[in-house]
Write an enzyme that holds these catalytic residues in place. Sequence first.
Site, PDB file in Angstrom:
ATOM      1  N   ASP A 128     -18.424  66.404 -11.905  1.00 36.58           N
ATOM      2  CA  ASP A 128     -18.697  67.225 -13.080  1.00 36.58           C
ATOM      3  C   ASP A 128     -17.470  68.092 -13.365  1.00 36.58           C
ATOM      4  O   ASP A 128     -16.525  68.134 -12.587  1.00 36.58           O
ATOM      5  CB  ASP A 128     -19.962  68.051 -12.886  1.00 36.58           C
ATOM      6  CG  ASP A 128     -19.879  68.988 -11.686  1.00 36.58           C
ATOM      7  OD1 ASP A 128     -18.778  69.227 -11.190  1.00 36.58           O
ATOM      8  OD2 ASP A 128     -20.934  69.477 -11.243  1.00 36.58           O
TER       9      ASP A 128
ATOM     10  N   CYS B 207     -40.724  56.623   6.891  1.00 30.48           N
ATOM     11  CA  CYS B 207     -42.051  56.019   6.727  1.00 30.48           C
ATOM     12  C   CYS B 207     -42.279  54.854   7.691  1.00 30.48           C
ATOM     13  O   CYS B 207     -43.400  54.657   8.165  1.00 30.48           O
ATOM     14  CB  CYS B 207     -42.234  55.549   5.290  1.00 30.48           C
ATOM     15  SG  CYS B 207     -42.376  56.916   4.109  1.00 30.48           S
TER      16      CYS B 207
ATOM     17  N   HIS C  12     -36.054  59.902   2.986  1.00 29.35           N
ATOM     18  CA  HIS C  12     -37.241  59.394   2.280  1.00 29.35           C
ATOM     19  C   HIS C  12     -37.139  59.668   0.779  1.00 29.35           C
ATOM     20  O   HIS C  12     -37.389  58.770  -0.041  1.00 29.35           O
ATOM     21  CB  HIS C  12     -38.523  60.034   2.830  1.00 29.35           C
ATOM     22  CG  HIS C  12     -39.690  59.786   1.938  1.00 29.35           C
ATOM     23  ND1 HIS C  12     -40.380  58.594   1.913  1.00 29.35           N
ATOM     24  CD2 HIS C  12     -40.242  60.557   0.958  1.00 29.35           C
ATOM     25  CE1 HIS C  12     -41.318  58.650   0.975  1.00 29.35           C
ATOM     26  NE2 HIS C  12     -41.271  59.833   0.388  1.00 29.35           N
TER      27      HIS C  12
ATOM     28  N   CYS D  44     -38.445  53.274   3.907  1.00 26.69           N
ATOM     29  CA  CYS D  44     -37.408  54.134   4.494  1.00 26.69           C
ATOM     30  C   CYS D  44     -37.707  54.378   5.979  1.00 26.69           C
ATOM     31  O   CYS D  44     -38.838  54.208   6.432  1.00 26.69           O
ATOM     32  CB  CYS D  44     -37.321  55.455   3.742  1.00 26.69           C
ATOM     33  SG  CYS D  44     -38.556  56.689   4.243  1.00 26.69           S
TER      34      CYS D  44
ATOM     35  N   CYS E  80     -43.606  52.550   1.469  1.00 25.13           N
ATOM     36  CA  CYS E  80     -42.179  52.909   1.460  1.00 25.13           C
ATOM     37  C   CYS E  80     -41.474  52.274   2.660  1.00 25.13           C
ATOM     38  O   CYS E  80     -42.015  52.265   3.767  1.00 25.13           O
ATOM     39  CB  CYS E  80     -42.024  54.429   1.504  1.00 25.13           C
ATOM     40  SG  CYS E  80     -40.304  54.980   1.571  1.00 25.13           S
TER      41      CYS E  80
ATOM     42  N   ASP F 293     -28.497  62.708 -12.607  1.00 26.44           N
ATOM     43  CA  ASP F 293     -28.243  63.251 -11.271  1.00 26.44           C
ATOM     44  C   ASP F 293     -29.105  64.471 -11.077  1.00 26.44           C
ATOM     45  O   ASP F 293     -29.489  65.133 -12.044  1.00 26.44           O
ATOM     46  CB  ASP F 293     -26.767  63.667 -11.127  1.00 26.44           C
ATOM     47  CG  ASP F 293     -26.492  64.968 -11.871  1.00 26.44           C
ATOM     48  OD1 ASP F 293     -26.500  66.042 -11.227  1.00 26.44           O
ATOM     49  OD2 ASP F 293     -26.288  64.934 -13.098  1.00 26.44           O
TER      50      ASP F 293
END
Length: 375
Positions: free
Chosen positions: A92, A309, A335, A306, A304, A266
């Site tokens: 940015d 999980c 996660h 990840c 999920c 973002d």
Amino acid sequence: MTKFSFTRTAQDGRARTGVIETARGAIRTPAFMPVGTAATVKAMLPGSVRETGADILLGNTYHLMLRPTAERIERLGGLHKFMNWERPVLTDSGGFQVMSLAALRKLTEKGVTFKSHIDGSKHEITPERSMEIQRMLGSDIVMCFDECPALPASRARISESMQLSMRWAARSKEAFGDRPGHALFGIQQGGLEEDLRAESAAALREIGFDGYAVGGLAVGEGQEAMFGCLDFAAGQLPEDRPRYLMGVGKPDDIVGTVARGIDMMDCVLPSRSGRTGQAFTRRGVLNIKNARHADDPRPLDERCGCPACRQYSRAYLHHVFRSQEIIASMLMTWHNLHYYQDLMAGMRDAISANRFAAFEADFHAARAEGDIEPL
């Protein structure tokens, strides 16, 4: 060197999917960019961020220019090498952080002088200096330096600020120069006013940019006002360039903005929320601090994939969070970032299959169910 390009591969209503090609790899759109404020996505290794499905990270010009400084990062080989992330980086311009963080800022036609929020040292950012900092960092996608007034503000203040940002956009483009393989994005301003947004978009089109951002939203106006603005603002920007909505947002914000033609976004939310014990799931947001999770052997979300999980229970996550163990921030952040990237992949697939409206309906229906019943 790969030229910067954007190819739309499918469109369903106003929702689009495509690919941005950069010298450091392709970015699948719609794309969510995890925020690496100080050259790190907090509590995550770069390889882990990539495993969640992220194609690009955001770095923060304001924070990096203050510490460790752009000059030091350049001496050490640039931001990608410094933070061990070889894929694309967007930085940015620093304008928003100057507005929100810096003490005693003074705004002139030339730029902004301000005192660092870290040590009180005095600094100046101009469009030219912002381009220089982002060049030293080695950003793949560079943002114009702009001024972002907090909302609500008077129409006169918004108009004056927008016109200043357009003059700064022209100076940013000139200072950016000819940098093959790197892209410069212009930033549309104009608050919630359709005519001011149109005036800003026309000025940016005339200057000519590789991509266009919708700036000045997600600054306190609320979702309804933001969506109302995007209903006209996104369509004012060129169709053949990426459209980036800065600083958004919650999962339902993201689905709504993609439905309105946005390609990139973002937000610090998935990582910040992870560190404060909030998990985003298909069925909404849960707070792992709550006592109901203390004896629960089930995962945050059974669908999920990840590590949090697949390998840990709610009971364990509750325990390590309450014990202030570092692994709690790591697993919860992983996660949340995984959930966000799954959401983006689901939208890309839905747009390609011409079923985005059904995806959107299913998304809201699942969230309306709320979390699974306590044991």
